[in-house]
Design a protein around this motif. Structure first.
Motif, mmCIF file in Angstrom:
data_model
loop_
_atom_site.group_PDB
_atom_site.id
_atom_site.type_symbol
_atom_site.label_atom_id
_atom_site.label_comp_id
_atom_site.label_asym_id
_atom_site.label_seq_id
_atom_site.Cartn_x
_atom_site.Cartn_y
_atom_site.Cartn_z
ATOM 1 N N TRP A 74 0.817 -1.204 0.000
ATOM 2 C CA TRP A 74 0.000 0.000 0.000
ATOM 3 C C TRP A 74 0.854 1.259 0.000
ATOM 4 O O TRP A 74 0.498 2.264 -0.651
ATOM 5 N N GLN A 77 1.719 1.911 -3.459
ATOM 6 C CA GLN A 77 0.567 2.373 -4.229
ATOM 7 C C GLN A 77 0.213 3.824 -3.913
ATOM 8 O O GLN A 77 -0.116 4.609 -4.812
ATOM 9 N N GLN A 134 -12.914 7.043 -2.265
ATOM 10 C CA GLN A 134 -12.784 5.933 -3.200
ATOM 11 C C GLN A 134 -11.962 4.775 -2.629
ATOM 12 O O GLN A 134 -11.760 3.764 -3.305
ATOM 13 N N ALA A 137 -13.434 1.111 -2.497
ATOM 14 C CA ALA A 137 -13.360 0.397 -3.774
ATOM 15 C C ALA A 137 -11.927 -0.051 -4.063
ATOM 16 O O ALA A 137 -11.702 -1.164 -4.564
ATOM 17 N N ARG A 138 -10.959 0.785 -3.747
ATOM 18 C CA ARG A 138 -9.554 0.412 -3.972
ATOM 19 C C ARG A 138 -9.157 -0.766 -3.097
ATOM 20 O O ARG A 138 -8.422 -1.662 -3.533
ATOM 21 N N ILE A 140 -11.142 -3.107 -1.934
ATOM 22 C CA ILE A 140 -11.777 -4.309 -2.474
ATOM 23 C C ILE A 140 -11.014 -4.813 -3.691
ATOM 24 O O ILE A 140 -10.733 -6.007 -3.813
ATOM 25 N N ASP A 141 -10.648 -3.920 -4.593
ATOM 26 C CA ASP A 141 -9.925 -4.314 -5.798
ATOM 27 C C ASP A 141 -8.554 -4.911 -5.460
ATOM 28 O O ASP A 141 -8.090 -5.831 -6.141
ATOM 29 N N ALA A 142 -7.920 -4.397 -4.414
ATOM 30 C CA ALA A 142 -6.589 -4.895 -4.034
ATOM 31 C C ALA A 142 -6.641 -6.300 -3.462
ATOM 32 O O ALA A 142 -5.651 -7.041 -3.525
ATOM 33 N N ALA A 143 -7.793 -6.689 -2.905
ATOM 34 C CA ALA A 143 -7.972 -8.032 -2.329
ATOM 35 C C ALA A 143 -6.880 -8.351 -1.306
ATOM 36 O O ALA A 143 -6.301 -9.433 -1.302
ATOM 37 N N THR A 180 -14.016 -12.721 -1.542
ATOM 38 C CA THR A 180 -14.586 -12.652 -2.885
ATOM 39 C C THR A 180 -16.085 -12.910 -2.860
ATOM 40 O O THR A 180 -16.864 -12.231 -3.541
ATOM 41 N N VAL A 183 -17.929 -9.690 -1.672
ATOM 42 C CA VAL A 183 -17.911 -8.438 -2.441
ATOM 43 C C VAL A 183 -18.383 -8.605 -3.880
ATOM 44 O O VAL A 183 -18.558 -7.600 -4.588
ATOM 45 N N ASN A 184 -18.586 -9.842 -4.335
ATOM 46 C CA ASN A 184 -19.002 -10.082 -5.713
ATOM 47 C C ASN A 184 -20.353 -10.785 -5.788
ATOM 48 O O ASN A 184 -20.690 -11.587 -4.917
#
Length: 216
Positions: A74, A77, A134, A137-138, A140-143, A180, A183-184
């Motif tokens: 992180w 990032q 945001q 969302a970041r 979640i995308d990073a998992a 997963t 969140v999906n």
């Protein structure tokens, strides 16, 4: 050879105000490292405040863990250094085990025994803590959710202690698979049934039961 893991930091939070949009509320997410030995019991780390008991804390999600490896990712990032506790974790480990974490795996730190029970699912408070609407969302995308644990055996912890990994003896769902699933959509009923057969947190178990009763 199993990698060496150590406890880098113990972090606790007090009740502090936080602005979420136009609303200001109290939160315990601002966790900071403490020095010296700290008691850990079935309700979590001594001195740590849980403000929203409906969604956070409880004996099945008493302790939240994150890793230095995830912090380093992180930091790259976000292009800034991140202090232990900024993700709201109670225990910062140098790393997680190399093999995928599973619900029911155990970590032994000194006399304390933890059993993994659920991944962290980010919320608006977390986004406000990171000063980025945001960021949920970041995240979640990073998992890279980190993991909650129940305390099977309490005791006293101090930063620098070795962490022993004890994998669950029976087949189980991985923490990543549970994340997963959360969140999906659509959610696979078979995976939800499999998760219910694990020592998943009671909060997670209730949510799974409601989803199975009302399929996507």
């Amino acid at each position: 050879m199993t990698r060496a893991i150590r406890l880098e930091s113990i972090n606790v939070g007090a009740s502090e105000p936080i602005a979420i949009g136009k609303r200001v509320q109290q939160t315990g997410i601002h966790k900071r490292p403490v020095s010296g030995p700290v008691e850990v019991g079935i309700e979590g780390v001594a001195g740590d405040v849980i403000v929203d008991g409906r969604h956070h804390g409880g004996v099945d999600q008493a302790v939240y863990l994150y890793s230095r490896e995830d912090y380093d990712w992180w930091s790259a990032q976000l292009q800034r250094e991140l202090a232990p506790g900024i993700f709201g974790e109670n225990l910062t480990l140098s790393a997680f085990p190399e093999q995928p974490l599973r619900i029911g795996d155990r970590l032994r730190i000194a006399d304390v025994v933890l059993e993994l029970s659920a991944p962290r699912i980010p919320c608006a408070t977390f986004g406000a803590r990171m000063a980025d609407p945001q960021f949920v969302a970041r995240f979640i995308d990073a998992a890279r959710p980190g993991v909650y644990a129940r305390v099977l055996q309490g005791g006293r912890l101090e930063a620098g202690a070795d962490v022993q990994f004890e994998p669950v003896a029976t087949p189980s769902v991985t923490v990543a698979e549970m994340f997963t699933l959360w969140v999906n959509k659509p959610r696979d009923p078979a995976r939800m049934e499999a998760l219910l057969a694990t020592p998943v947190s009671e909060r997670g178990r209730a949510k799974l039961a409601s989803w199975l009763a009302r399929p996507d």
